[in-house]
Structures are given as C-alpha cells and as structure tokens.
Design an enzyme around this catalytic site. Sequence first.
Site, PDB file in Angstrom:
ATOM      1  N   LYS A 105       0.864  -1.192   0.000  1.00  0.00           N
ATOM      2  CA  LYS A 105       0.000   0.000   0.000  1.00  0.00           C
ATOM      3  C   LYS A 105       0.887   1.224   0.000  1.00  0.00           C
ATOM      4  O   LYS A 105       2.006   1.191   0.522  1.00  0.00           O
ATOM      5  CB  LYS A 105      -0.902   0.017   1.242  1.00  0.00           C
TER       6      LYS A 105
HETATM    7  P1  NAD Z   1     -13.739   6.925  -3.078  1.00  0.00           P
HETATM    8  O1  NAD Z   1     -12.820   8.065  -2.817  1.00  0.00           O
HETATM    9  O2  NAD Z   1     -14.198   6.677  -4.468  1.00  0.00           O
HETATM   10  O3  NAD Z   1     -15.060   7.047  -2.145  1.00  0.00           O
HETATM   11  C1  NAD Z   1     -15.012   7.259  -0.771  1.00  0.00           C
HETATM   12  C2  NAD Z   1     -16.411   7.692  -0.334  1.00  0.00           C
HETATM   13  O4  NAD Z   1     -16.458   7.779   1.089  1.00  0.00           O
HETATM   14  C3  NAD Z   1     -16.809   9.075  -0.877  1.00  0.00           C
HETATM   15  O5  NAD Z   1     -18.179   9.022  -1.235  1.00  0.00           O
HETATM   16  C4  NAD Z   1     -16.619   9.980   0.338  1.00  0.00           C
HETATM   17  O6  NAD Z   1     -17.409  11.149   0.288  1.00  0.00           O
HETATM   18  C5  NAD Z   1     -17.073   9.024   1.436  1.00  0.00           C
HETATM   19  N1  NAD Z   1     -16.692   9.410   2.799  1.00  0.00           N
HETATM   20  C6  NAD Z   1     -15.489   9.834   3.253  1.00  0.00           C
HETATM   21  N2  NAD Z   1     -15.575  10.102   4.582  1.00  0.00           N
HETATM   22  C7  NAD Z   1     -16.852   9.819   4.956  1.00  0.00           C
HETATM   23  C8  NAD Z   1     -17.580   9.891   6.173  1.00  0.00           C
HETATM   24  N3  NAD Z   1     -16.990  10.304   7.292  1.00  0.00           N
HETATM   25  N4  NAD Z   1     -18.891   9.500   6.193  1.00  0.00           N
HETATM   26  C9  NAD Z   1     -19.489   9.086   5.062  1.00  0.00           C
HETATM   27  N5  NAD Z   1     -18.860   9.009   3.882  1.00  0.00           N
HETATM   28  C10 NAD Z   1     -17.566   9.373   3.825  1.00  0.00           C
HETATM   29  O7  NAD Z   1     -12.994   5.637  -2.484  1.00  0.00           O
HETATM   30  P2  NAD Z   1     -13.277   4.117  -2.824  1.00  0.00           P
HETATM   31  O8  NAD Z   1     -12.314   3.690  -3.879  1.00  0.00           O
HETATM   32  O9  NAD Z   1     -14.735   3.896  -2.997  1.00  0.00           O
HETATM   33  O10 NAD Z   1     -12.765   3.423  -1.467  1.00  0.00           O
HETATM   34  C11 NAD Z   1     -13.582   3.347  -0.304  1.00  0.00           C
HETATM   35  C12 NAD Z   1     -13.012   2.271   0.615  1.00  0.00           C
HETATM   36  O11 NAD Z   1     -12.956   1.031  -0.091  1.00  0.00           O
HETATM   37  C13 NAD Z   1     -11.591   2.521   1.130  1.00  0.00           C
HETATM   38  O12 NAD Z   1     -11.484   1.946   2.418  1.00  0.00           O
HETATM   39  C14 NAD Z   1     -10.734   1.725   0.152  1.00  0.00           C
HETATM   40  O13 NAD Z   1      -9.472   1.368   0.711  1.00  0.00           O
HETATM   41  C15 NAD Z   1     -11.635   0.522  -0.040  1.00  0.00           C
HETATM   42  N6  NAD Z   1     -11.375  -0.264  -1.260  1.00  0.00           N
HETATM   43  C16 NAD Z   1     -11.405   0.323  -2.490  1.00  0.00           C
HETATM   44  C17 NAD Z   1     -11.191  -0.457  -3.620  1.00  0.00           C
HETATM   45  C18 NAD Z   1     -11.290   0.115  -5.019  1.00  0.00           C
HETATM   46  O14 NAD Z   1     -11.179  -0.662  -5.985  1.00  0.00           O
HETATM   47  N7  NAD Z   1     -11.551   1.394  -5.187  1.00  0.00           N
HETATM   48  C19 NAD Z   1     -10.878  -1.826  -3.494  1.00  0.00           C
HETATM   49  C20 NAD Z   1     -10.870  -2.392  -2.205  1.00  0.00           C
HETATM   50  C21 NAD Z   1     -11.116  -1.594  -1.108  1.00  0.00           C
END
Ligand code: NAD
Length: 415
Positions: A105
């Site tokens: 990461k």
């Molecule tokens: P992203 O940036 O696309 O979305 C994050 C979302 O969370 C946004 O809508 C943001 O406004 C919201 N958010 C942030 N703080 C918040 C709060 N306090 N309350 C409510 N909403 C809040 O990110 P993503 O890619 O969707 O990733 C989200 C999670 O999933 C992370 O933990 C990431 O590590 C994990 N993840 C992502 C992927 C991927 O392929 N993108 C894969 C595995 C895991």
Amino acid sequence: MIEDSLARKAQKQLYKAAKEINLDSNLLKILEQPMRILRVSVPIRLDNGRTKVFTGFRCQYNNAKGPTKGGVRYHPDVSEEEVVALAAWMTWKCALLDLPYGGAKGGIICDPTKMSESELERMTRRYTSEIMPILGPHIDIPAPDVYTTSKTMAWIMDTFSMMKGYTEPSIVTGKPEILGGSKGRKEATGKGVAIITREFFKAQKKSLKGARVAIQGFGNVGGHAAHFLSQMGAKIVAVSDVSGGLAHPDGLDVQGLTDCVEKHACVIKHPGKQIDKEDVLYHDVDILIPAALENQIHHKNAHKIKAKVIVEGANGPTTPEADEILEKKKVSVIPDILANAGGVVVSHLEWVQALSGLFWEEEQVNAELERKMVKSFREVWQARSKKDISLRCAAYIVAIERIAEVYRYRGMFPW
Ligand code: NAD
C-alpha cells in the site's frame, strides 16, 4: 481506553487466526511485521510558484506469493501506521483469493480536494520517481485507492515508462482502457461486494429481494455496490458521503444518486430525507455496507448497529473491539479481505492482459470475477463451519494457511 494504532489492530486480527490454527511461532514472527517500508519526501512547485514538500509512503508487507500489489491513497490522515495496516490486509486478501501476489500500500499525506489538477499531477510524478527503486511489474504494482483514479494511474505509468525509456503498461492497474486497462475494473470492487452479499444470503437460504441496505460512502465502492445490489432486488434505503446522509424507506433511486454525485460530487443534492451522515450506520436495515474509511464501527458505537449483517466494502471499517461487541449481538461481519476483493481480482486480470498484450471482453472478465469471488466465499464459509469462529477469523485462516504452505516449500533464505 487508549485506541490501538491501525497497524496494531491489523496485528490483533492476525494473532487471533494464528492462535486458532496453532501457527508456527517462527512464521508468525515473519508475518507480524512488514517486509519493507519506504518513506519519501515529495517536493513540488505549487501553482502559486511556492514549493511544498509532501510526505509519502510505500509499504511492501510480504512478497512470499509474488510481486506486491496495493493501492495508493491521497488523504490528510495517511500515516505510516495506516499504510502498514492496509498493506497487511492486501497480503491476506491476495492470499485468500489465491492470487500470485503479496500485499502493498502507498499513500501521500495531502488534501487532494484543495489541490489543482496540475499540482496533483506533479505530486504523483515526483512520488513515482521517489519510490521507483522498489517499483516494477514483477516487484510492486500500484492501483487506485481513496482519492486516486485511473488518471493518477496513467501519470504513474507514464512517469515509470519515461524513466525506463520504454512503455510499461503492466506497472499499474486501474488505468484507462486505452492504456491497457481492463474492462470491468472500475465497477469490480462494488460488484464483488454485491456477489459476496448474495452468496451470504444464499448460504442462509434467504433471498436478497426486498432486503434493506444502508451504505456509508458513495464513491467507487459504495456507488457500484448500490447499483449491483439494487439490480439483485435489494432496496438501498440510506446512503451517506462526506457531505451528509440521505434516506428513503421505499428505496432511493440509485441511478439518480450516481448522476447527482457525478454532477455535484455529493449525495445530498438528490431528493430524499436528509439525515446525519453518522446515522446511516445505525439505520434499521438488514445489511450495512461501510464503504468509506477505516475505524468507522468501534467500541463506542457498535452497540447502536441495527443491521443483521455488515459487509465491509471499505478496508478496516470495524475495529477488533467492535468485532467482539457485534459477535455478542449476533451480527455477522463479512470481512473486508473477502467482501472488497473484487478490485484486486480484476486488477490481477488487468496485469495478466497487459503482460500478454491480449485483451478480454467484459463478459470474460466478469465471469472470472464471479468464479473467484464465489470460490473464496465457499472456502471461508467451509472454514467457519469447522470451528465456532467469526467469518473474519475463517477468512484469515484460509489466507494464512495458504501463505504458510508457500513458506514450507520456499524455506527461508539463507538456510
Ligand atoms: P472513493 O474516494 O471513491 O469514495 C469514498 C467515499 O467515502 C466518498 O463518497 C466519500 O465522500 C465518502 N466518505 C469519506 N468520509 C466519509 C464519512 N466520514 N462519512 C461518510 N462518507 C464518507 O474511495 P473508494 O475507492 O470507494 O474506497 C472506499 C473504501 O474502499 C476505502 O477503504 C478503500 O481502501 C476501499 N477499497 C477500495 C477499492 C477500489 O477498488 N476502489 C478496493 C478495495 C477496497
């Protein structure tokens, strides 16, 4: 109560599973520590002509199973501890899905919402050049995470290629299709979340039709999970993002929400009853999907959860203390390393396609995603049925036993 660091929380999860299977204590000494951490200074010229120096990290947690794989996060709360925990989870996730990868990461401490696109590009390119000594398509392969996108991956790929003197598409995954990105990668994590939720209901001989769902975070993971779950017949009754929360007892219009986020970058401009964003976690639903950031469900709020099942779209949204409270409340928690593994499954397919120069149709990608997710769910379900343990512990056991087998064959260098 003093909060453990995220890396300590990740270690606690490992110890619990290691104890269950009586893992060799010598192997545990290797697995409880990250293999390599690089901390870098990232100086860039801001648009106003001044220089700013950001701090970035790349952690390669373990590479026994293959090159390390993991996203890059841009966020003010990025820290070395966070990057180590996220890299550990990537290691267990890749092993659980039986991918030929270890876990990594990266991240930069910054607020990307306050930076211009050209500043973000300069920061990404300089970060790439700083971590270049430990990057490579057979060494470590970055991907998008919070606040990084396919565009960020294109900048990393171009910087790496320029510095090497040849074009190297397989250095990153999650890149635009025109650069060798895979069809189906963008929606893969959310789709995987939906597949695992469906399998969990199926295993309990229940239907997803009409099941009520609340989702925290409406970004890549939360938005796509909402889309695929509503296609499967579930009702998305509450969502939140950083701007606030929204609810509707008969179900929100998911396409309308997606369009709203695309246009206004927030959910609250969409029609519906506005609620406190924190309250989305405590909504009276069947399924809760935390899909924002880590540590959202902790010892102070776990008792307020009404959902019967939590499907971890985000990495590390539930603390070990909350896990214990939820276990007592008989709430099932489908762990991140299984629930959100769809992204890395399709990232692996993207890497294979870029290395071979042969590209797949979306149906082929989706069929492989479905096959891998269902297989891993069944392995975890079976591991759980043998012992009285949580799904998280069962998932860790499947992953760690796989890594232990790799070590048995590889041995330790030097002998
Ligand atoms: P992203 O940036 O696309 O979305 C994050 C979302 O969370 C946004 O809508 C943001 O406004 C919201 N958010 C942030 N703080 C918040 C709060 N306090 N309350 C409510 N909403 C809040 O990110 P993503 O890619 O969707 O990733 C989200 C999670 O999933 C992370 O933990 C990431 O590590 C994990 N993840 C992502 C992927 C991927 O392929 N993108 C894969 C595995 C895991």
